[in-house]
Scaffold this active site. Sequence first.
Site, PDB file in Angstrom:
ATOM      1  N   LYS A  65      -3.205  -4.316-106.415  1.00 57.19           N
ATOM      2  CA  LYS A  65      -3.512  -2.915-106.133  1.00 57.19           C
ATOM      3  C   LYS A  65      -2.568  -2.354-105.083  1.00 57.19           C
ATOM      4  CE  LYS A  65      -8.488  -2.976-107.176  1.00 57.19           C
ATOM      5  NZ  LYS A  65      -9.836  -2.807-106.582  1.00 57.19           N
ATOM      6  N   ALA A  81      -7.652  -3.602-101.666  1.00 58.29           N
ATOM      7  CA  ALA A  81      -8.810  -4.453-101.380  1.00 58.29           C
ATOM      8  C   ALA A  81      -9.582  -4.704-102.661  1.00 58.29           C
ATOM      9  CB  ALA A  81      -9.726  -3.796-100.335  1.00 58.29           C
ATOM     10  N   ASP A  82     -10.214  -5.858-102.720  1.00 50.90           N
ATOM     11  CA  ASP A  82     -11.054  -6.163-103.868  1.00 50.90           C
ATOM     12  C   ASP A  82     -12.105  -7.188-103.474  1.00 50.90           C
ATOM     13  OD1 ASP A  82     -11.980  -6.741-106.681  1.00 50.90           O
ATOM     14  OD2 ASP A  82     -10.248  -5.475-107.118  1.00 50.90           O
ATOM     15  N   GLN A  83     -13.085  -7.339-104.348  1.00 56.11           N
ATOM     16  CA  GLN A  83     -14.197  -8.235-104.087  1.00 56.11           C
ATOM     17  C   GLN A  83     -14.575  -8.955-105.374  1.00 56.11           C
ATOM     18  OE1 GLN A  83     -18.326  -6.673-103.454  1.00 56.11           O
ATOM     19  NE2 GLN A  83     -18.015  -7.475-101.385  1.00 56.11           N
ATOM     20  N   ALA A 118     -11.235  -9.482-100.155  1.00 52.59           N
ATOM     21  CA  ALA A 118      -9.848  -9.697 -99.744  1.00 52.59           C
ATOM     22  C   ALA A 118      -9.130  -8.368 -99.568  1.00 52.59           C
ATOM     23  CB  ALA A 118      -9.126 -10.546-100.788  1.00 52.59           C
TER      24      ALA A 118
END
EC number: 3.6.1.9
Length: 205
Positions: A65, A81-83, A118
């Site tokens: 991203k 950011a991601d989860q 993250a």
Amino acid sequence: MPVLWTPSEKLLLASTSVTRLTLLVSAGLSVETQAAGIDERAVEAASVHEGLDPPSLAGRLAMEKALAVSRRHPERVVLGADQVLECEGRVLHKPADRAAAHAQLKALAGRRHVLHSAGCLAIGGTAVERFATSAVLTMRPLTDAAIDLYLDLAGPDVLRSVGAYQLEGFGIHLFEAVEGDHSTILGLPLLPLLAALRRLGCLAL
């Protein structure tokens, strides 16, 4: 007036997530948003083929991203950011509809699961900082009636959450225990992010 954010242009968040934007603004950061426009499922499929574990998958998604937006705006500091939600070795995704949300909550009820969050900072199309944290959540046993009541109370917002719950709202009623930082649970490791921004000289404090 004192200034916290030192670069001339605002931090560019590679996401349209209202929750992540709110976290950043609440921390006093100057932020703009832009959708990354990546195919997350394709990135995930490639990552699984490479044998990446769930924490590494969250990091890969965050990096892709950040890089996608950074290539379009090489002069900016870009945050991706991601989860990833992991339950007993399985990765779960945002539910497509109410029926899927019900099934997902039923699968999580009475079990522990882990949220891996993250982030990645990119400048000039290059990842310059990467960071990640995890939180462990224990959902209490739930009947079908209890799940239906929760879904009625929470409304369509449950479809925006990877676990079909929002801990900052009605979702708190679903849990027995929560171990981890609140911002990690919301999908953005805020303390590691602020430390990374200080290393880059972006914060005056």
